[in-house]
Design a protein around this motif. Sequence first.
Motif, PDB file in Angstrom:
ATOM      1  N   GLU A   1     -23.300   6.330  54.428  1.00 49.36           N
ATOM      2  CA  GLU A   1     -23.911   6.703  53.152  1.00 49.36           C
ATOM      3  C   GLU A   1     -24.361   8.155  53.150  1.00 49.36           C
ATOM      4  N   GLU A   2     -24.004   8.872  54.183  1.00 50.70           N
ATOM      5  CA  GLU A   2     -24.406  10.264  54.304  1.00 50.70           C
ATOM      6  C   GLU A   2     -23.248  11.186  53.918  1.00 50.70           C
ATOM      7  N   ALA A   3     -23.564  12.434  53.654  1.00 49.92           N
ATOM      8  CA  ALA A   3     -22.564  13.478  53.447  1.00 49.92           C
ATOM      9  C   ALA A   3     -22.889  14.595  54.430  1.00 49.92           C
ATOM     10  N   ILE A   4     -22.063  14.743  55.442  1.00 53.73           N
ATOM     11  CA  ILE A   4     -22.323  15.730  56.482  1.00 53.73           C
ATOM     12  C   ILE A   4     -21.853  17.104  56.011  1.00 53.73           C
ATOM     13  N   THR A   5     -22.699  18.080  56.160  1.00 51.85           N
ATOM     14  CA  THR A   5     -22.317  19.464  55.864  1.00 51.85           C
ATOM     15  C   THR A   5     -22.374  20.273  57.158  1.00 51.85           C
ATOM     16  N   LEU A   6     -21.503  21.235  57.259  1.00 58.26           N
ATOM     17  CA  LEU A   6     -21.397  22.016  58.482  1.00 58.26           C
ATOM     18  C   LEU A   6     -21.583  23.498  58.201  1.00 58.26           C
ATOM     19  N   LYS A   7     -22.040  24.175  59.232  1.00 58.10           N
ATOM     20  CA  LYS A   7     -22.075  25.637  59.231  1.00 58.10           C
ATOM     21  C   LYS A   7     -21.622  26.095  60.610  1.00 58.10           C
TER      22      LYS A   7
ATOM     23  N   LEU B   1     -12.714  31.421  57.123  1.00 57.12           N
ATOM     24  CA  LEU B   1     -12.915  30.143  57.815  1.00 57.12           C
ATOM     25  C   LEU B   1     -14.376  29.701  57.740  1.00 57.12           C
ATOM     26  N   ARG B   2     -15.278  30.657  57.887  1.00 57.21           N
ATOM     27  CA  ARG B   2     -16.705  30.332  57.801  1.00 57.21           C
ATOM     28  C   ARG B   2     -17.040  29.732  56.434  1.00 57.21           C
ATOM     29  N   ALA B   3     -16.516  30.332  55.362  1.00 61.90           N
ATOM     30  CA  ALA B   3     -16.780  29.841  54.011  1.00 61.90           C
ATOM     31  C   ALA B   3     -16.162  28.458  53.794  1.00 61.90           C
ATOM     32  N   ALA B   4     -14.962  28.232  54.353  1.00 62.75           N
ATOM     33  CA  ALA B   4     -14.300  26.938  54.190  1.00 62.75           C
ATOM     34  C   ALA B   4     -15.088  25.827  54.870  1.00 62.75           C
ATOM     35  N   ILE B   5     -15.611  26.106  56.064  1.00 63.24           N
ATOM     36  CA  ILE B   5     -16.405  25.103  56.776  1.00 63.24           C
ATOM     37  C   ILE B   5     -17.711  24.841  56.049  1.00 63.24           C
ATOM     38  N   GLU B   6     -18.325  25.876  55.533  1.00 63.91           N
ATOM     39  CA  GLU B   6     -19.615  25.729  54.847  1.00 63.91           C
ATOM     40  C   GLU B   6     -19.484  24.873  53.586  1.00 63.91           C
ATOM     41  N   THR B   7     -18.359  24.956  52.913  1.00 61.73           N
ATOM     42  CA  THR B   7     -18.186  24.217  51.654  1.00 61.73           C
ATOM     43  C   THR B   7     -17.586  22.831  51.856  1.00 61.73           C
ATOM     44  N   ARG B   8     -17.223  22.491  53.074  1.00 63.35           N
ATOM     45  CA  ARG B   8     -16.616  21.177  53.341  1.00 63.35           C
ATOM     46  C   ARG B   8     -17.698  20.107  53.444  1.00 63.35           C
ATOM     47  N   SER B   9     -17.556  19.051  52.675  1.00 60.71           N
ATOM     48  CA  SER B   9     -18.477  17.913  52.719  1.00 60.71           C
ATOM     49  C   SER B   9     -17.753  16.746  53.374  1.00 60.71           C
ATOM     50  N   ILE B  10     -18.388  16.157  54.373  1.00 60.36           N
ATOM     51  CA  ILE B  10     -17.733  15.104  55.155  1.00 60.36           C
ATOM     52  C   ILE B  10     -18.443  13.782  54.910  1.00 60.36           C
TER      53      ILE B  10
END
Length: 381
Positions: free
Chosen positions: A334-340, A321-330
């Motif tokens: 005009e921004e691309a939100i990344t999560l950890k 799950l941690r890896a899936a969230i880290e690789t998800r781009s939202i």
Amino acid sequence: MRTLLLERVCLLSFCTLLVLVNLRQHRAMRGLLAFAASNVGYLIGGILIASREHLPVWAAVVLANFLYSMGYVLLHRCLASFFGERRWYWRGQCCMAALSLLLCLTFTYGYPNIRLRLAGIGLATGFQFVFAGLVAAHGWYTRMRAPAITMSAVLFFSAALNLLRILLTLVWGTTQTYLKADDIQTTTVMLNTTIFVSIDLAFLWMMATSLRDELHMQAMTDPLTGVMNRRAFEEALTNAVTRSRETGQPLSVVMMDLDDFKGINDTLGHRAGDKALKAATQCLREGLREADAIARMGGDEFVILLPNCPRNGAHEIAERLRAAIETRSIPFAEEAITLKASFGVATLSEPTMEGDTLLIECDRALYTAKRVGGNFVYVTG
């Protein structure tokens, strides 16, 4: 007979008014519009039959029976909205409605015979109730079990009554003047009036059950992400701990917190934060088993319940799950939100351990994962 027909009109008027009031208050209720329309059809049909002495045959006989038949069709659609149906039920319902109209026209104008007309309409109506009852029977194994059983019982009883009426009418005949009907006709009118009222009461019971379930769902669900809220999770955790003790199966809990979520809200606004929470929830849903449960405890903190899952398995799931969230781009504007995200994992280690203690250990593990820099999975020993 005239008194019975007037009594039916009065009861149908009251029931129709009650249903229309509910329609105004609960417009989104599935099937309610069709049910209200069916009641209007019964009411107008009842008025036409009660006014038989003052109306032509096409209105007091043909139109009145057609309105009743269409009322049963609409009742069928209403029940299908609640319980679902097989396609052939609907085809059968429409065929019986068409047959009822055809037989009514045939034995009113083509070959006038009141005995055959009553028998023919009874045959078609009986099968209309059978098809509607089969649809209601689909609810026997749902949360609406009690009202579904009641509704189907009323419909099957009405089907049996109409089919029995065929035999009685053909064997003993009937009077040619409807308003001076014999005992068979009189009894049938009384029972049919009771059935109409019973159908309305059963449907109102279905409505109350549906609204109760909806309110319960709202009380137990987080409105933003659609997962369980804290209250629902506490109940699910208690049940899971009890089940784990009884079966001896392992139970693990994972607590997750998004890293630097406040920074997303501060720089991009709360709409971006909401979108990030929904995306994180989607990652969790995609990476979990069907038996697992997710809850939002508040803010950006989530808890995952993993029944029949040992410590090592929970660690693997949390890491995935941690890896899936880290690789998800939202994408946002005009921004691309990344999560950890950081994860804390704890497992029910002793049969006597309570759910609250398990959550405390999980929270400590999460705190450790955040303290070492975040984007990390920490498992309690």
